[in-house]
Scaffold this motif. Structure first.
Motif, PDB file in Angstrom:
ATOM      1  N   MET A 440      11.242   1.162   1.934  1.00 13.52           N
ATOM      2  CA  MET A 440      10.685   1.592   0.655  1.00 13.52           C
ATOM      3  C   MET A 440      11.080   0.650  -0.479  1.00 13.52           C
ATOM      4  SD  MET A 440       8.798   4.322   1.029  1.00 13.52           S
ATOM      5  CE  MET A 440       8.186   3.483   2.474  1.00 13.52           C
ATOM      6  N   GLU A 441      12.325   0.209  -0.470  1.00  8.73           N
ATOM      7  CA  GLU A 441      12.778  -0.730  -1.502  1.00  8.73           C
ATOM      8  C   GLU A 441      12.033  -2.054  -1.396  1.00  8.73           C
ATOM      9  OE1 GLU A 441      16.946  -0.942  -0.866  1.00  8.73           O
ATOM     10  OE2 GLU A 441      17.387   0.960  -1.893  1.00  8.73           O
ATOM     11  N   SER A 442      11.747  -2.489  -0.179  1.00 10.23           N
ATOM     12  CA  SER A 442      11.011  -3.744   0.014  1.00 10.23           C
ATOM     13  C   SER A 442       9.569  -3.599  -0.463  1.00 10.23           C
ATOM     14  CB  SER A 442      11.042  -4.150   1.487  1.00 10.23           C
ATOM     15  OG  SER A 442      12.353  -4.471   1.910  1.00 10.23           O
ATOM     16  N   LEU A 443       8.947  -2.455  -0.177  1.00 11.62           N
ATOM     17  CA  LEU A 443       7.561  -2.251  -0.577  1.00 11.62           C
ATOM     18  C   LEU A 443       7.405  -2.306  -2.095  1.00 11.62           C
ATOM     19  CD1 LEU A 443       6.415   0.620   1.843  1.00 11.62           C
ATOM     20  CD2 LEU A 443       6.075  -1.839   2.087  1.00 11.62           C
ATOM     21  N   CYS A 444       8.426  -1.884  -2.800  1.00 12.62           N
ATOM     22  CA  CYS A 444       8.354  -1.895  -4.266  1.00 12.62           C
ATOM     23  C   CYS A 444       8.313  -3.307  -4.837  1.00 12.62           C
ATOM     24  CB  CYS A 444       9.536  -1.124  -4.857  1.00 12.62           C
ATOM     25  SG  CYS A 444       9.417   0.660  -4.616  1.00 12.62           S
ATOM     26  N   ASN A 445       8.505  -4.306  -3.999  1.00 14.20           N
ATOM     27  CA  ASN A 445       8.456  -5.696  -4.442  1.00 14.20           C
ATOM     28  C   ASN A 445       7.081  -6.325  -4.219  1.00 14.20           C
ATOM     29  OD1 ASN A 445      10.091  -7.730  -5.664  1.00 14.20           O
ATOM     30  ND2 ASN A 445      10.116  -8.865  -3.738  1.00 14.20           N
ATOM     31  N   LEU A 446       6.152  -5.568  -3.625  1.00 14.94           N
ATOM     32  CA  LEU A 446       4.821  -6.087  -3.286  1.00 14.94           C
ATOM     33  C   LEU A 446       3.822  -5.623  -4.345  1.00 14.94           C
ATOM     34  CD1 LEU A 446       4.876  -5.325   0.557  1.00 14.94           C
ATOM     35  CD2 LEU A 446       5.751  -7.340  -0.649  1.00 14.94           C
ATOM     36  N   HIS A 447       3.749  -6.357  -5.441  1.00 13.29           N
ATOM     37  CA  HIS A 447       2.931  -5.936  -6.579  1.00 13.29           C
ATOM     38  C   HIS A 447       1.483  -6.402  -6.485  1.00 13.29           C
ATOM     39  CE1 HIS A 447       6.532  -4.448  -8.420  1.00 13.29           C
ATOM     40  NE2 HIS A 447       7.113  -5.646  -8.413  1.00 13.29           N
ATOM     41  N   ASN A 448       1.148  -7.152  -5.439  1.00 11.27           N
ATOM     42  CA  ASN A 448      -0.228  -7.639  -5.288  1.00 11.27           C
ATOM     43  C   ASN A 448      -0.974  -6.884  -4.195  1.00 11.27           C
ATOM     44  OD1 ASN A 448      -2.278  -9.503  -6.088  1.00 11.27           O
ATOM     45  ND2 ASN A 448      -1.916 -10.685  -4.230  1.00 11.27           N
ATOM     46  N   ILE A 449      -0.431  -5.764  -3.747  1.00  6.75           N
ATOM     47  CA  ILE A 449      -0.958  -5.072  -2.580  1.00  6.75           C
ATOM     48  C   ILE A 449      -2.280  -4.365  -2.898  1.00  6.75           C
ATOM     49  CG2 ILE A 449       0.165  -2.818  -2.875  1.00  6.75           C
ATOM     50  CD1 ILE A 449       0.229  -4.873   0.359  1.00  6.75           C
ATOM     51  N   HIS A 450      -3.250  -4.502  -1.980  1.00  4.74           N
ATOM     52  CA  HIS A 450      -4.530  -3.812  -2.075  1.00  4.74           C
ATOM     53  C   HIS A 450      -4.649  -2.691  -1.041  1.00  4.74           C
ATOM     54  CE1 HIS A 450      -6.711  -7.504  -4.046  1.00  4.74           C
ATOM     55  NE2 HIS A 450      -5.625  -7.135  -4.696  1.00  4.74           N
ATOM     56  N   ARG A 451      -4.100  -2.920   0.137  1.00  4.40           N
ATOM     57  CA  ARG A 451      -4.121  -1.919   1.210  1.00  4.40           C
ATOM     58  C   ARG A 451      -2.729  -1.834   1.816  1.00  4.40           C
ATOM     59  NH1 ARG A 451      -9.376  -0.977   4.005  1.00  4.40           N
ATOM     60  NH2 ARG A 451     -11.033  -1.882   2.735  1.00  4.40           N
ATOM     61  N   LEU A 452      -2.171  -0.629   1.841  1.00  2.00           N
ATOM     62  CA  LEU A 452      -0.831  -0.431   2.382  1.00  2.00           C
ATOM     63  C   LEU A 452      -0.851   0.766   3.326  1.00  2.00           C
ATOM     64  CD1 LEU A 452       2.197  -0.936   2.529  1.00  2.00           C
ATOM     65  CD2 LEU A 452       2.471   0.412   0.443  1.00  2.00           C
ATOM     66  N   THR A 453      -0.511   0.522   4.608  1.00  4.39           N
ATOM     67  CA  THR A 453      -0.479   1.567   5.627  1.00  4.39           C
ATOM     68  C   THR A 453       0.830   1.484   6.393  1.00  4.39           C
ATOM     69  OG1 THR A 453      -2.889   1.576   5.897  1.00  4.39           O
ATOM     70  CG2 THR A 453      -1.595   2.494   7.691  1.00  4.39           C
ATOM     71  N   VAL A 454       1.566   2.581   6.425  1.00  2.00           N
ATOM     72  CA  VAL A 454       2.805   2.672   7.201  1.00  2.00           C
ATOM     73  C   VAL A 454       2.701   3.933   8.059  1.00  2.00           C
ATOM     74  CG1 VAL A 454       5.309   2.838   7.142  1.00  2.00           C
ATOM     75  CG2 VAL A 454       4.116   1.561   5.353  1.00  2.00           C
ATOM     76  N   LEU A 455       2.597   3.755   9.389  1.00  2.00           N
ATOM     77  CA  LEU A 455       2.428   4.882  10.300  1.00  2.00           C
ATOM     78  C   LEU A 455       3.320   4.689  11.520  1.00  2.00           C
ATOM     79  CD1 LEU A 455      -1.448   5.440  10.246  1.00  2.00           C
ATOM     80  CD2 LEU A 455       0.291   6.887   9.203  1.00  2.00           C
TER      81      LEU A 455
END
Length: 753
Positions: A440-455
């Motif tokens: 979760m902390e790493s994802l907060c660094n991805l400010h250019n994301i258009h599609r994010l899926t974690v399953l």
């Protein structure tokens, strides 16, 4: 001038303007029309979406159905007489109509050629459909019409369209992989994926390719198909200008040293074998589909190859691409649905590789050196393929799809370095809470994301990891289109999920500690939302009633631990619904959330029926009430209803219900209805205690467990020495039948009932 002249007579007219090609023509027509009678109407037809948008209301013409295609075809060939009078033509007619694909223009053109022809000539016409026979009458009619669309394209779109000639007939062409191939070939300036995406949209808007929407499915892929006649046209043009060569086509390219000089080569099917007359040293793009290894030339024969696609091919056992590292200019490598070993040194050799596609699950692992491909912009892998190298150096990545990421070294911390990511789809089997927090902390660094899926891998979010991270710091760009985190439990819905921060958000899946009413209200104002999965971890269901002023475009709704109701006029576009209901509440309003005047498009419904505190009979009554209530919708053509029971074992429930019926509500011994035989009582007690001992909660539910323990107490009280009655060990009956397992004991007890 004609429009103005007709309007001067003061009559009402319907004007039909056919095949408008550009916006300026439409503006001229509109200016003339505005002076006409206000009750007159203007209808135009166009293949250009921009023109239709400018004109106002758009009616998107769907392909004709099979029945309507036949009616149009036979009406033209027989003049409306005896539409099925020629049964001997059925087979060839079906082939012709399949080739036309429901396009009225194609059907009319071909049917016109069959008027007055003998039945034996129909097959010849079918064989001539397309552009391969220059003297064919079909060629002259269809080419003239379709060529207008092609020659009206700007040069860069012509190039991109001609590239589609390399794909097999009727094949589905995935959007992202196609655009990345254009980029790898150099068709897109600045090598920009976003610009290539606009090229794709232009071809769709000009009706040169047919859009296939995969967004209706959570795992769907979007792409396109090329109509057979368009494919024949672009293959012919491609052949004439020596743009690309499909192996089974007659080629008229130039020769170099006695060999054909081709720049792009495609080999399809088993018929394709290596053609020694082709000079492989000039080939820039090589696509091979459904072939064996001996159908392909040696990789050493390629000198300037930039795109290599090997899809659904058969290699010898343990086969590898040992000379792959020699293709120094390779930008795109696709090894799809093909079992082959990737060379260990691929990351050290292919320094310019930008796209690596190994989907299909037949490649077991990506070697550690893949982590050294520092120019890699896109990496796709399916379930069954494990990434062995670290990803921290792949800082150019824009798209990443990986499974079993818990096996990738330091993945959860290193993914934060991939700040250029636009698309991230990751799957894991099971991770610790600390790893989930790091992710979760790493994802907060991805400010250019258009599609994010974690399953989770293949279990549809059955496993969830709880993290104490709200994702408030993610703050994605305004182009966020998809966010799916159903297997990660977060404390609350992030505040940036609103119509101002993420106006393009179309697919949303969240698993939250406790969903609040205001969260749903905020989500309901998202203008582009098509799919919503919203789960509450808290089993104390929150109640929410959907109103008519929200969720106007929502097609798929998936809720859990949320008690929902649908008000009148709400969810007008909903097609698929999955929700939770309690079997305790048997009234229609609680079991069936929608109303007669809501959800007119609803087709598929799945109800998760919580049976924790209910008996077999109560569950049965709830199911009957649910089915009856769901069938009362107005104007519903068909509703597919699935009922899935939770916290309940139907066999155990039926067993308990039978016991209730035998006991007849008796609470003390000595009354009628209780078995008097001591052996039967002991068998019954053994069966019940085995069920209690071996059953895993919530196998039969809390209510059922209480009932079982009550039955055991009742039966033990009937034994001759009730005080000494303890757990009964398994015994051999007097008749010699073996009853050594708990399942056999249960069956014996049920038979006594």
């Amino acid at each position: 001038f004609l429009i103005k002249d007709l309007a001067s007579h003061g009559n009402r007219y319907i004007f039909v303007m056919d095949d408008i090609w550009d916006i300026r023509t439409w503006e001229v027509i509109k200016c003339a029309f505005m002076d006409s009678h206000p009750e007159s109407r203007l209808i135009i037809t166009t293949r250009i979406v921009d023109v239709a948008t400018k004109a106002g209301g758009i009616y998107n013409m769907e392909p004709l159905s099979n029945d309507n295609s036949e009616i149009l075809f036979y009406t033209r060939t027989y003049g409306g007489e005896a539409l099925t009078s020629s049964n001997q033509h059925v087979e060839v007619t079906n082939k012709i109509l399949k080739k036309c694909g429901g396009a009225p223009l194609a059907i009319i053109t071909i049917a016109s050629l069959l008027v007055g022809k003998q039945s034996e000539d129909w097959s010849k016409v079918y064989d001539a459909i397309g552009f391969r026979h220059e003297d064919s009458e079909v060629v002259q009619n269809t080419r003239k019409i379709l060529s207008f669309s092609y020659y009206d394209l700007p040069s860069h779109l012509k190039t991109c369209l001609l590239y589609l000639s390399m794909f097999p007939e009727d094949s589905f062409i995935e959007k992202h992989s196609l655009i990345w191939k254009w980029v790898s070939e150099g068709f897109v300036p600045d090598r920009s994926f976003q610009l290539g995406e606009s090229y794709f949209s232009m071809l769709v808007n000009r009706s040169m390719i047919r859009w296939i929407d995969g967004d209706a499915d959570l795992d769907g892929q979007s792409g396109c198909r090329v109509h057979d006649m368009v494919l024949d046209l672009i293959r012919t043009i491609s052949n004439e200008v020596n743009f690309a060569t499909v192996h089974d086509m007659e080629h008229h390219g130039t020769c170099s040293g006695g060999k054909l000089k081709v720049r792009r080569l495609a080999v399809h099917g088993k018929s394709g074998e290596h053609n020694c007359s082709i000079a492989m040293e000039h080939v820039r793009s090589f696509n091979v589909v459904e072939c064996s290894a001996n159908s392909m030339p040696l990789l050493l024969s390629f000198k300037v190859l930039r795109v290599l696609v090997i899809e659904d091919c058969v290699f010898w056992e343990g086969g590898s691409l040992e000379h792959l590292g020699k293709l120094l200019q390779l930008r795109y490598l696709g090894l799809v649905k093909t079992a082959v070993k990737i060379p260990e040194g691929i990351g050290h050799d292919l320094k310019f590789l930008e796209i690596l596609d190994v989907r299909g699950g037949l490649i077991s692992e990506l070697p550690p050196s893949v982590g050294e491909l520092m120019n890699l912009r896109c990496l796709w892998a399916d379930n069954g393929t494990v990434m062995k190298g670290e990803i921290g150096k792949l800082t150019c990545l824009e798209e990443l799809e990986l499974h079993s990421v818990e096996k990738c070294p330091n993945f959860f911390t290193e993914v934060r370095k991939l700040t250029k990511l636009r698309v991230l789809k990751i799957y894991f089997a099971e991770i610790q809470e600390s790893a989930g927090k790091a992710l979760m902390e790493s994802l907060c660094n991805l400010h250019n994301i258009h599609r994010l899926t974690v399953l989770d891998d293949g279990r549809q979010a059955e496993y969830s990891v709880v993290v104490n991270h709200s994702l408030e710091d993610l703050a994605p760009c305004t182009k966020l289109y998809e966010l799916n985190l159903l297997c990660i439990v977060i404390p609350r819905v992030p505040s940036w999920i609103n119509h101002l921060s993420v106006p393009l958000l179309s697919r949303l899946g969240l698993h939250v500690d406790a969903v609040e009413v205001r969260d749903v209200q905020t989500i309901g104002r998202l203008p582009s939302l098509l799919e919503l999965g919203l789960w509450s971890k808290d089993e104390k269901n929150v109640s929410y009633t959907f109103g008519s002023n929200e969720f106007h475009k929502l097609r798929i709704l998936w809720t859990k631990n949320i008690e929902i109701a649908v008000g009148e006029g709400a969810l007008p576009m909903l097609e698929w619904l999955e929700y939770t209901a309690s079997a305790e509440r048997k009234d229609a309003a609680s079991l069936v959330p929608w109303r007669r005047n809501s959800c007119p498009l609803l087709k598929d419904v799945t109800c998760w029926l919580d049976c924790t505190n209910n008996s077999y009979r109560e569950v049965k009554e709830a199911k009957q009430a649910l089915r009856q209530a769901s069938g009362t919708r107005r104007n519903a053509e068909y509703l597919y209803l699935v009922i899935r029971k939770e916290n309940y074992d139907e066999e155990a429930g039926r067993f308990i219900d039978n016991l209730v019926e035998v006991l007849g509500g008796l609470e003390r011994p000595g009354k009628e209805g209780i078995p008097a035989d001591e052996a039967d009582l002991r068998d019954m007690i053994t069966s019940l205690e085995s069920l209690l001992r071996d059953g895993v909660e919530p196998r039969v539910g809390r209510y059922a467990e209480q009932e079982l323990r009550g039955f055991v107490t009742t039966f033990k009280s009937l034994l001759p020495d009730a005080a000494a009655a303890t757990t009964i060990k398994e015994e051999q009956p007097d008749n010699g039948d073996a009853t050594s397992s708990a399942d056999q004991d249960q069956e014996g007890a049920a038979s006594h009932c």
